[in-house]
Structures are given as structure tokens and as C-alpha cells.
Design a protein around this motif. Structure first.
Motif, PDB file in Angstrom:
ATOM      1  N   VAL A 188       0.837  -1.201   0.000  1.00 18.19           N
ATOM      2  CA  VAL A 188       0.000   0.000   0.000  1.00 18.19           C
ATOM      3  C   VAL A 188       0.873   1.252   0.000  1.00 18.19           C
ATOM      4  O   VAL A 188       0.602   2.229  -0.704  1.00 18.19           O
ATOM      5  CB  VAL A 188      -0.947   0.000   1.218  1.00 18.19           C
ATOM      6  CG1 VAL A 188      -1.631   1.355   1.393  1.00 18.19           C
ATOM      7  CG2 VAL A 188      -1.994  -1.103   1.079  1.00 18.19           C
ATOM      8  N   ALA A 189       1.952   1.219   0.760  1.00 14.48           N
ATOM      9  CA  ALA A 189       2.859   2.362   0.829  1.00 14.48           C
ATOM     10  C   ALA A 189       3.529   2.649  -0.505  1.00 14.48           C
ATOM     11  O   ALA A 189       3.891   3.797  -0.787  1.00 14.48           O
ATOM     12  CB  ALA A 189       3.920   2.123   1.898  1.00 14.48           C
ATOM     13  N   ALA A 190       3.680   1.613  -1.324  1.00 12.33           N
ATOM     14  CA  ALA A 190       4.391   1.757  -2.596  1.00 12.33           C
ATOM     15  C   ALA A 190       3.500   2.168  -3.760  1.00 12.33           C
ATOM     16  O   ALA A 190       4.002   2.440  -4.861  1.00 12.33           O
ATOM     17  CB  ALA A 190       5.088   0.434  -2.940  1.00 12.33           C
ATOM     18  N   VAL A 191       2.199   2.230  -3.555  1.00 14.13           N
ATOM     19  CA  VAL A 191       1.295   2.643  -4.640  1.00 14.13           C
ATOM     20  C   VAL A 191       1.502   4.136  -4.913  1.00 14.13           C
ATOM     21  O   VAL A 191       1.430   4.955  -3.994  1.00 14.13           O
ATOM     22  CB  VAL A 191      -0.173   2.375  -4.259  1.00 14.13           C
ATOM     23  CG1 VAL A 191      -1.125   2.979  -5.291  1.00 14.13           C
ATOM     24  CG2 VAL A 191      -0.419   0.874  -4.130  1.00 14.13           C
ATOM     25  N   PRO A 192       1.758   4.536  -6.161  1.00  8.55           N
ATOM     26  CA  PRO A 192       1.937   5.964  -6.466  1.00  8.55           C
ATOM     27  C   PRO A 192       0.678   6.763  -6.128  1.00  8.55           C
ATOM     28  O   PRO A 192      -0.448   6.256  -6.242  1.00  8.55           O
ATOM     29  CB  PRO A 192       2.213   5.979  -7.979  1.00  8.55           C
ATOM     30  CG  PRO A 192       2.698   4.595  -8.298  1.00  8.55           C
ATOM     31  CD  PRO A 192       1.970   3.680  -7.352  1.00  8.55           C
ATOM     32  N   ASP A 193       0.890   8.016  -5.737  1.00  7.59           N
ATOM     33  CA  ASP A 193      -0.242   8.864  -5.374  1.00  7.59           C
ATOM     34  C   ASP A 193      -1.286   8.944  -6.484  1.00  7.59           C
ATOM     35  O   ASP A 193      -2.494   8.950  -6.221  1.00  7.59           O
ATOM     36  CB  ASP A 193       0.236  10.284  -5.045  1.00  7.59           C
ATOM     37  CG  ASP A 193       0.843  10.391  -3.651  1.00  7.59           C
ATOM     38  OD1 ASP A 193       0.820   9.388  -2.908  1.00  7.59           O
ATOM     39  OD2 ASP A 193       1.341  11.479  -3.314  1.00  7.59           O
ATOM     40  N   GLN A 194      -0.823   9.005  -7.743  1.00  2.00           N
ATOM     41  CA  GLN A 194      -1.777   9.161  -8.853  1.00  2.00           C
ATOM     42  C   GLN A 194      -2.642   7.916  -9.056  1.00  2.00           C
ATOM     43  O   GLN A 194      -3.639   7.966  -9.766  1.00  2.00           O
ATOM     44  CB  GLN A 194      -1.051   9.508 -10.162  1.00  2.00           C
ATOM     45  CG  GLN A 194      -0.146   8.429 -10.698  1.00  2.00           C
ATOM     46  CD  GLN A 194       1.297   8.586 -10.236  1.00  2.00           C
ATOM     47  OE1 GLN A 194       1.564   9.205  -9.200  1.00  2.00           O
ATOM     48  NE2 GLN A 194       2.221   8.053 -11.009  1.00  2.00           N
ATOM     49  N   ASP A 195      -2.252   6.806  -8.417  1.00  2.00           N
ATOM     50  CA  ASP A 195      -3.028   5.571  -8.554  1.00  2.00           C
ATOM     51  C   ASP A 195      -3.870   5.275  -7.318  1.00  2.00           C
ATOM     52  O   ASP A 195      -4.378   4.166  -7.171  1.00  2.00           O
ATOM     53  CB  ASP A 195      -2.094   4.395  -8.827  1.00  2.00           C
ATOM     54  CG  ASP A 195      -1.477   4.444 -10.217  1.00  2.00           C
ATOM     55  OD1 ASP A 195      -2.151   4.957 -11.140  1.00  2.00           O
ATOM     56  OD2 ASP A 195      -0.331   3.988 -10.383  1.00  2.00           O
ATOM     57  N   CYS A 196      -4.023   6.271  -6.453  1.00  2.00           N
ATOM     58  CA  CYS A 196      -4.832   6.063  -5.254  1.00  2.00           C
ATOM     59  C   CYS A 196      -6.329   6.179  -5.514  1.00  2.00           C
ATOM     60  O   CYS A 196      -7.124   5.881  -4.630  1.00  2.00           O
ATOM     61  CB  CYS A 196      -4.417   7.053  -4.162  1.00  2.00           C
ATOM     62  SG  CYS A 196      -2.942   6.535  -3.272  1.00  2.00           S
ATOM     63  N   ARG A 197      -6.712   6.609  -6.717  1.00  2.00           N
ATOM     64  CA  ARG A 197      -8.138   6.651  -7.052  1.00  2.00           C
ATOM     65  C   ARG A 197      -8.750   5.265  -6.875  1.00  2.00           C
ATOM     66  O   ARG A 197      -8.109   4.258  -7.143  1.00  2.00           O
ATOM     67  CB  ARG A 197      -8.315   7.086  -8.512  1.00  2.00           C
ATOM     68  CG  ARG A 197      -8.477   8.565  -8.698  1.00  2.00           C
ATOM     69  CD  ARG A 197      -8.656   8.964 -10.144  1.00  2.00           C
ATOM     70  NE  ARG A 197      -9.285   7.975 -10.996  1.00  2.00           N
ATOM     71  CZ  ARG A 197      -9.528   8.156 -12.296  1.00  2.00           C
ATOM     72  NH1 ARG A 197      -9.195   9.312 -12.870  1.00  2.00           N
ATOM     73  NH2 ARG A 197     -10.093   7.216 -13.013  1.00  2.00           N
ATOM     74  N   ALA A 198      -9.984   5.242  -6.438  1.00  3.49           N
ATOM     75  CA  ALA A 198     -10.624   3.967  -6.123  1.00  3.49           C
ATOM     76  C   ALA A 198     -10.620   2.999  -7.308  1.00  3.49           C
ATOM     77  O   ALA A 198     -10.441   1.793  -7.133  1.00  3.49           O
ATOM     78  CB  ALA A 198     -12.060   4.206  -5.651  1.00  3.49           C
ATOM     79  N   ASP A 199     -10.770   3.519  -8.535  1.00  6.53           N
ATOM     80  CA  ASP A 199     -10.844   2.637  -9.697  1.00  6.53           C
ATOM     81  C   ASP A 199      -9.466   2.181 -10.177  1.00  6.53           C
ATOM     82  O   ASP A 199      -9.373   1.317 -11.046  1.00  6.53           O
ATOM     83  CB  ASP A 199     -11.597   3.310 -10.847  1.00  6.53           C
ATOM     84  CG  ASP A 199     -10.958   4.624 -11.288  1.00  6.53           C
ATOM     85  OD1 ASP A 199     -10.168   5.204 -10.502  1.00  6.53           O
ATOM     86  OD2 ASP A 199     -11.248   5.085 -12.407  1.00  6.53           O
ATOM     87  N   ARG A 200      -8.386   2.715  -9.623  1.00  2.48           N
ATOM     88  CA  ARG A 200      -7.040   2.331 -10.033  1.00  2.48           C
ATOM     89  C   ARG A 200      -6.279   1.571  -8.946  1.00  2.48           C
ATOM     90  O   ARG A 200      -5.275   0.921  -9.222  1.00  2.48           O
ATOM     91  CB  ARG A 200      -6.219   3.580 -10.387  1.00  2.48           C
ATOM     92  CG  ARG A 200      -6.708   4.360 -11.583  1.00  2.48           C
ATOM     93  CD  ARG A 200      -5.826   5.585 -11.791  1.00  2.48           C
ATOM     94  NE  ARG A 200      -6.237   6.363 -12.947  1.00  2.48           N
ATOM     95  CZ  ARG A 200      -5.698   7.531 -13.264  1.00  2.48           C
ATOM     96  NH1 ARG A 200      -4.737   8.058 -12.509  1.00  2.48           N
ATOM     97  NH2 ARG A 200      -6.118   8.189 -14.330  1.00  2.48           N
ATOM     98  N   PHE A 201      -6.754   1.713  -7.716  1.00  2.00           N
ATOM     99  CA  PHE A 201      -5.924   1.308  -6.586  1.00  2.00           C
ATOM    100  C   PHE A 201      -5.565  -0.174  -6.583  1.00  2.00           C
ATOM    101  O   PHE A 201      -4.392  -0.533  -6.384  1.00  2.00           O
ATOM    102  CB  PHE A 201      -6.615   1.676  -5.271  1.00  2.00           C
ATOM    103  CG  PHE A 201      -5.848   1.246  -4.055  1.00  2.00           C
ATOM    104  CD1 PHE A 201      -4.698   1.927  -3.672  1.00  2.00           C
ATOM    105  CD2 PHE A 201      -6.255   0.154  -3.317  1.00  2.00           C
ATOM    106  CE1 PHE A 201      -3.975   1.525  -2.566  1.00  2.00           C
ATOM    107  CE2 PHE A 201      -5.540  -0.252  -2.204  1.00  2.00           C
ATOM    108  CZ  PHE A 201      -4.396   0.435  -1.817  1.00  2.00           C
TER     109      PHE A 201
END
Length: 208
Positions: A186-199
Motif C-alpha cells: 500500500v505504501a508503494a502505490v503511487p499517489d496518482q493511482d490512489c483513485r478507487a478505480d485504479r488502486f
């Protein structure tokens, strides 16, 4: 004859033991986050206050504070008669774990943020709260009752979504070696991919 309204000192005296117990729950969660999940949280501040029934809530402030607002002392009774404040405190610490695990402090989309907090509360934090911090009058199995009350507080669609998302995250934790590995992903997910449909896809990519 109308009874006089309680003074500030009366209110503070009534709330103090409950606030101290819930602060101890939060402190235990903080220790678990460091020891089991590899996430160091700042010292947590917890405040308890009385409010109108429509304003009752348990919320974190996005950094290190948790506010518990109740409409009466009965909220501190053991659930299901009282509120599930031990689980709720663990849930809010779960949110803070996600916030502090991520370098940019950005949380995932709300459905995943809620599922992560729920998973952390049920699988890691609440199980490590000792029985002597359970609500007064709790019976054996009080943790299960606390979680069940929390899920019943929402409508069926929201509960179903929470359970599905939590199950997906729990399956990944099992495949990846535990909840700490899930938190690291979870910590490694890029900020731009935090959208619910991308996460979820982004979460999986962190393991490739």
C-alpha cells in the motif's frame, strides 16, 4: 423540579475513566503498528466529549488525533447495548497507519481506505487489545460483537462493498506473507493511482 445541568467538572469526571481506557486502547494499537506492521505513528491524542445524538462520531484528524463524541454515558456500555468504541478506535488507528505508511500521506480512494482500516482493525489491532481493556460488562467474544456492530451501522450496500474489498485485501495479505507485506505494498502505490478505480491494480503491480 428540573435537575440542574451537570457542571463542566461533573462532565469531565464522568468521561475521564472512559477516555483513559480508550487512550490505552489507542496506545496498544500504536505499539502493534510499530511491532507488527513496521509503521511508526506519532504519539496519539484521544479526546472524548458529549454531543447531541445526531453528532455522535469517531474520527481521526489525518495525523495523530482521534475524536470520540458520544451522546451519553450509555455509549460506553458493552455492545450491543453500547457503542463499539474499542473497534472504532482500532479502525481509526488503522486509517492513521495507512496515512503514515505512505510517503506522501495520501490515502487510497475511500472504499479502499475503509477496507484497509477495517482489515487492520479486525486482523491486527483489535485482537491484541487485552481483555482488561474491554468495555465494562463484556462477555467472552466481545471483539466479535464489536466488529459485528460496526458492520451493522451501515446500509447493506455499503456493508457488502466493505466486506468484498476487505476480502480482496485479506487474500493478498495471505498470498504476500502477511498484513505487514500488504501495508508495505500500500505504501508503494503511487499517489496518482490512489483513485478507487485504479488502486487495486496498482497495488498488484507493486508485487511484480
Amino acid at each position: 423540579m428540573t435537575a440542574p445541568a451537570p457542571s463542566r467538572d461533573d462532565v469531565a469526571k464522568a468521561l475521564a475513566p472512559h477516555g483513559e481506557a480508550l487512550a490505552a486502547v489507542a496506545d496498544r494499537c500504536r505499539a502493534t503498528a510499530a511491532a507488527e506492521l513496521g509503521v511508526t505513528l506519532p504519539a496519539l491524542g484521544l479526546t472524548v466529549s458529549f454531543v447531541a445524538p445526531s453528532e455522535a462520531l469517531v474520527r481521526h484528524d489525518g495525523h495523530a488525533g482521534i475524536r470520540i463524541a458520544v451522546s451519553g454515558l450509555e455509549a460506553f456500555d458493552a455492545p450491543p447495548a453500547g457503542a463499539n468504541l474499542r473497534y472504532a478506535t482500532c479502525h481509526e488507528v488503522g486509517h492513521l497507519v495507512t496515512v503514515h505508511a505512505r510517503p506522501g500521506r495520501r490515502s487510497p480512494g475511500v472504499v479502499w481506505d475503509e477496507a484497509l482500516a477495517h482489515l487492520l482493525a479486525t486482523d491486527e489491532l483489535l485482537p491484541r487489545i487485552p481483555d482488561d481493556l474491554a468495555p465494562p460488562g463484556s462477555l467472552e467474544g466481545w471483539r466479535t460483537v464489536e466488529v459485528a456492530v460496526g458492520e451493522a451501522d451501515t446500509d447493506h450496500a455499503v456493508t457488502g462493498s466493505l466486506q468484498r474489498c476487505t476480502a480482496l485485501l485479506r487474500a493478498r495479505a495471505a498470498d504476500w506473507g502477511g498484513t505487514a507485506a500488504l501495508v508495505a505494498a500500500v505504501a508503494a502505490v503511487p499517489d496518482q493511482d490512489c483513485r478507487a478505480d485504479r488502486f487495486l491494480d496498482a497495488l498488484d503491480r507493486t508485487r511484480r
